[in-house]
Scaffold this motif. Structure first.
Motif, PDB file in Angstrom:
ATOM      1  N   LEU A 123       9.805  -7.380   6.420  1.00 11.37           N
ATOM      2  CA  LEU A 123      10.335  -6.287   6.113  1.00 11.37           C
ATOM      3  C   LEU A 123       9.373  -5.494   4.978  1.00 11.37           C
ATOM      4  O   LEU A 123       9.359  -4.238   5.102  1.00 11.37           O
ATOM      5  CB  LEU A 123      11.469  -6.619   5.236  1.00 11.37           C
ATOM      6  N   TRP A 124       8.797  -6.062   4.256  1.00 10.50           N
ATOM      7  CA  TRP A 124       7.549  -5.550   3.189  1.00 10.50           C
ATOM      8  C   TRP A 124       6.467  -4.949   4.282  1.00 10.50           C
ATOM      9  O   TRP A 124       6.226  -3.798   3.733  1.00 10.50           O
ATOM     10  CB  TRP A 124       6.983  -6.892   2.331  1.00 10.50           C
ATOM     11  N   ARG A 125       6.283  -5.500   5.065  1.00 13.75           N
ATOM     12  CA  ARG A 125       5.138  -5.069   6.142  1.00 13.75           C
ATOM     13  C   ARG A 125       5.742  -3.595   6.782  1.00 13.75           C
ATOM     14  O   ARG A 125       4.932  -2.694   6.870  1.00 13.75           O
ATOM     15  CB  ARG A 125       4.625  -5.622   7.016  1.00 13.75           C
ATOM     16  N   LEU A 126       6.964  -3.520   7.184  1.00 13.53           N
ATOM     17  CA  LEU A 126       7.522  -2.354   7.731  1.00 13.53           C
ATOM     18  C   LEU A 126       7.875  -1.374   6.696  1.00 13.53           C
ATOM     19  O   LEU A 126       7.614  -0.351   7.093  1.00 13.53           O
ATOM     20  CB  LEU A 126       8.963  -3.017   8.350  1.00 13.53           C
ATOM     21  N   PHE A 127       8.272  -1.627   5.530  1.00 15.61           N
ATOM     22  CA  PHE A 127       8.646  -0.620   4.686  1.00 15.61           C
ATOM     23  C   PHE A 127       7.739  -0.332   3.312  1.00 15.61           C
ATOM     24  O   PHE A 127       7.818   0.678   2.834  1.00 15.61           O
ATOM     25  CB  PHE A 127      10.019  -0.961   3.915  1.00 15.61           C
ATOM     26  N   GLY A 128       6.691  -1.394   3.302  1.00 17.59           N
ATOM     27  CA  GLY A 128       5.698  -1.224   2.124  1.00 17.59           C
ATOM     28  C   GLY A 128       4.536  -0.817   2.819  1.00 17.59           C
ATOM     29  O   GLY A 128       3.428  -1.606   2.452  1.00 17.59           O
ATOM     30  N   VAL A 129       4.478   0.179   3.812  1.00 17.35           N
ATOM     31  CA  VAL A 129       3.150   0.420   4.704  1.00 17.35           C
ATOM     32  C   VAL A 129       1.912   0.700   3.901  1.00 17.35           C
ATOM     33  O   VAL A 129       1.008   0.537   4.104  1.00 17.35           O
ATOM     34  CB  VAL A 129       3.540   1.501   5.448  1.00 17.35           C
ATOM     35  N   ASP A 130       2.179   1.328   2.679  1.00 12.43           N
ATOM     36  CA  ASP A 130       1.126   1.676   1.939  1.00 12.43           C
ATOM     37  C   ASP A 130       0.262   0.716   1.143  1.00 12.43           C
ATOM     38  O   ASP A 130      -0.914   0.870   0.676  1.00 12.43           O
ATOM     39  CB  ASP A 130       1.348   3.090   0.618  1.00 12.43           C
ATOM     40  N   HIS A 131       0.960  -0.362   1.192  1.00 12.64           N
ATOM     41  CA  HIS A 131       0.337  -1.641   0.408  1.00 12.64           C
ATOM     42  C   HIS A 131       0.081  -2.704   1.167  1.00 12.64           C
ATOM     43  O   HIS A 131       0.163  -3.791   0.802  1.00 12.64           O
ATOM     44  CB  HIS A 131       1.007  -1.663  -0.915  1.00 12.64           C
ATOM     45  N   VAL A 132       0.308  -2.593   2.549  1.00  9.67           N
ATOM     46  CA  VAL A 132       0.114  -3.818   3.313  1.00  9.67           C
ATOM     47  C   VAL A 132      -1.590  -4.289   3.430  1.00  9.67           C
ATOM     48  O   VAL A 132      -2.348  -3.627   3.132  1.00  9.67           O
ATOM     49  CB  VAL A 132       0.464  -3.373   4.835  1.00  9.67           C
ATOM     50  N   VAL A 133      -1.255  -5.836   3.184  1.00  3.64           N
ATOM     51  CA  VAL A 133      -2.674  -6.454   3.323  1.00  3.64           C
ATOM     52  C   VAL A 133      -2.864  -7.088   4.431  1.00  3.64           C
ATOM     53  O   VAL A 133      -2.000  -7.604   5.284  1.00  3.64           O
ATOM     54  CB  VAL A 133      -2.949  -7.440   1.941  1.00  3.64           C
ATOM     55  N   ALA A 134      -4.224  -7.467   4.851  1.00  3.61           N
ATOM     56  CA  ALA A 134      -4.525  -7.971   6.170  1.00  3.61           C
ATOM     57  C   ALA A 134      -3.989  -9.379   6.213  1.00  3.61           C
ATOM     58  O   ALA A 134      -4.064 -10.076   5.170  1.00  3.61           O
ATOM     59  CB  ALA A 134      -5.954  -7.939   6.455  1.00  3.61           C
ATOM     60  N   ALA A 135      -3.710  -9.826   7.273  1.00  3.04           N
ATOM     61  CA  ALA A 135      -3.380 -11.149   7.595  1.00  3.04           C
ATOM     62  C   ALA A 135      -4.511 -12.208   7.217  1.00  3.04           C
ATOM     63  O   ALA A 135      -5.886 -11.812   7.582  1.00  3.04           O
ATOM     64  CB  ALA A 135      -2.867 -11.382   9.034  1.00  3.04           C
ATOM     65  N   SER A 136      -4.197 -13.417   6.328  1.00  2.00           N
ATOM     66  CA  SER A 136      -5.308 -14.329   5.879  1.00  2.00           C
ATOM     67  C   SER A 136      -5.330 -15.354   6.896  1.00  2.00           C
ATOM     68  O   SER A 136      -4.636 -15.547   7.771  1.00  2.00           O
ATOM     69  CB  SER A 136      -4.788 -14.746   4.717  1.00  2.00           C
ATOM     70  N   PRO A 137      -6.440 -16.003   6.935  1.00  2.00           N
ATOM     71  CA  PRO A 137      -6.889 -17.302   7.805  1.00  2.00           C
ATOM     72  C   PRO A 137      -5.553 -18.417   7.520  1.00  2.00           C
ATOM     73  O   PRO A 137      -5.272 -18.849   8.466  1.00  2.00           O
ATOM     74  CB  PRO A 137      -8.093 -17.949   7.336  1.00  2.00           C
ATOM     75  N   GLY A 138      -5.170 -18.364   6.317  1.00  2.00           N
ATOM     76  CA  GLY A 138      -4.178 -19.178   5.722  1.00  2.00           C
ATOM     77  C   GLY A 138      -2.618 -18.610   6.505  1.00  2.00           C
ATOM     78  O   GLY A 138      -1.908 -19.631   7.020  1.00  2.00           O
ATOM     79  N   GLY A 139      -2.440 -17.453   6.942  1.00  2.00           N
ATOM     80  CA  GLY A 139      -1.333 -17.016   7.474  1.00  2.00           C
ATOM     81  C   GLY A 139      -1.448 -17.568   8.903  1.00  2.00           C
ATOM     82  O   GLY A 139      -0.493 -17.931   9.545  1.00  2.00           O
ATOM     83  N   LYS A 140      -2.515 -17.235   9.427  1.00  2.00           N
ATOM     84  CA  LYS A 140      -2.766 -17.554  10.821  1.00  2.00           C
ATOM     85  C   LYS A 140      -2.515 -19.191  11.365  1.00  2.00           C
ATOM     86  O   LYS A 140      -1.679 -19.555  12.122  1.00  2.00           O
ATOM     87  CB  LYS A 140      -4.216 -17.479  11.385  1.00  2.00           C
ATOM     88  N   LEU A 141      -3.069 -20.081  10.051  1.00  2.00           N
ATOM     89  CA  LEU A 141      -2.825 -21.485  10.201  1.00  2.00           C
ATOM     90  C   LEU A 141      -1.457 -21.916  10.075  1.00  2.00           C
ATOM     91  O   LEU A 141      -0.864 -22.692  10.685  1.00  2.00           O
ATOM     92  CB  LEU A 141      -3.659 -22.203   9.152  1.00  2.00           C
ATOM     93  N   LYS A 142      -0.644 -21.094   9.009  1.00  2.00           N
ATOM     94  CA  LYS A 142       0.870 -21.114   8.932  1.00  2.00           C
ATOM     95  C   LYS A 142       1.487 -21.026  10.164  1.00  2.00           C
ATOM     96  O   LYS A 142       2.238 -21.794  10.599  1.00  2.00           O
ATOM     97  CB  LYS A 142       1.268 -20.290   7.763  1.00  2.00           C
ATOM     98  N   THR A 143       1.225 -20.072  11.077  1.00  2.00           N
ATOM     99  CA  THR A 143       1.727 -19.715  12.307  1.00  2.00           C
ATOM    100  C   THR A 143       1.756 -20.901  13.155  1.00  2.00           C
ATOM    101  O   THR A 143       2.480 -21.289  13.915  1.00  2.00           O
ATOM    102  CB  THR A 143       1.194 -18.393  12.797  1.00  2.00           C
ATOM    103  N   VAL A 144       0.469 -21.511  13.203  1.00  2.00           N
ATOM    104  CA  VAL A 144       0.239 -22.595  14.290  1.00  2.00           C
ATOM    105  C   VAL A 144       0.956 -23.519  13.938  1.00  2.00           C
ATOM    106  O   VAL A 144       1.496 -24.405  14.774  1.00  2.00           O
ATOM    107  CB  VAL A 144      -1.556 -22.696  14.277  1.00  2.00           C
ATOM    108  N   THR A 145       1.098 -24.016  12.670  1.00  2.00           N
ATOM    109  CA  THR A 145       1.663 -25.073  12.250  1.00  2.00           C
ATOM    110  C   THR A 145       3.308 -25.267  12.348  1.00  2.00           C
ATOM    111  O   THR A 145       3.730 -26.017  12.890  1.00  2.00           O
ATOM    112  CB  THR A 145       1.251 -25.758  10.667  1.00  2.00           C
ATOM    113  N   GLN A 146       3.669 -23.824  12.132  1.00  2.00           N
ATOM    114  CA  GLN A 146       5.142 -23.831  12.314  1.00  2.00           C
ATOM    115  C   GLN A 146       5.379 -23.732  14.025  1.00  2.00           C
ATOM    116  O   GLN A 146       6.167 -24.670  14.367  1.00  2.00           O
ATOM    117  CB  GLN A 146       5.479 -22.169  12.037  1.00  2.00           C
TER     118      GLN A 146
END
Length: 195
Positions: A123-146
């Motif tokens: 929701l933050w990414r969808l509505f906080g468009v001006d302040h979105v930060v790039a996905a981190s390596p940790g975020g990608k690892l999070k997705t893999v482990t999930q």
């Protein structure tokens, strides 16, 4: 699906909404009820149906990687894809985790923690468009482990495999919380910089 630097200057109107990346995203959404039906056949206890649910889950997760890759590689980023892609991801993970919690194979608190983080950041990414930060390596690892942890819980694995499943799920929960906090802190800094 996130635009690459080469795509950022291209107006989204030039890219047709009906493209292979968006079709794969829609397919992932369609696979959510398919997964649920297969999973709950025979009360989610038949090993062959559980294997079928696992296949549906893996295929759906596979489309997540492929549609993102194609969107960036072929310049197929659209406004529809930017909205539908994260919704499809969260819908699939939510369906799998809630299903596992319903039958008592995943603690509800794990499901709540993961889904609150995932939905909140989406929701933050969808509505906080001006302040979105790039996905981190940790975020990608999070997705893999999930994905790996939930996938193993869906599979009818022998009981002795249980500790391995929960080690992976535990790592996924830690990464989920850590990357969520990290994302919000970075977004807050970005907002302050913009101000």
């Amino acid at each position: 699906m996130t635009a690459s630097p080469a795509d950022e200057g291209r107006p989204s109107a030039e890219v047709p909404v009906l493209n292979v990346a968006n079709v794969l995203t829609v397919l992932r959404i369609v696979l959510v009820p398919v997964f649920l039906v297969i999973f709950f056949v025979a009360g989610a206890q038949d090993p062959w149906w559980r294997l079928g649910a696992f296949v549906a889950f893996v295929v759906a997760m596979g489309t997540d990687y492929i549609d993102g890759y194609l969107a960036r590689r072929l310049g197929l980023v659209t406004d529809f894809g930017k909205i539908a892609d994260p919704i499809a991801d969260k819908a699939l993970m939510a369906a799998a985790m809630i299903s596992l919690s319903v039958i008592g194979e995943l603690y509800w608190w794990v499901t709540v923690v993961v889904l609150v983080r995932e939905v909140g950041i989406t929701l933050w990414r969808l509505f906080g468009v001006d302040h979105v930060v790039a996905a981190s390596p940790g975020g990608k690892l999070k997705t893999v482990t999930q994905s790996v942890g939930v996938g193993m819980l869906i599979l009818p694995l022998p009981h002795w495999f249980w500790p391995i499943e929960w080690i992976v799920v535990g790592i996924a929960v830690v990464l989920t919380v850590y990357t969520g906090i990290d994302y919000l802190l970075k977004a807050r800094r970005a907002a302050r910089s913009a101000a």
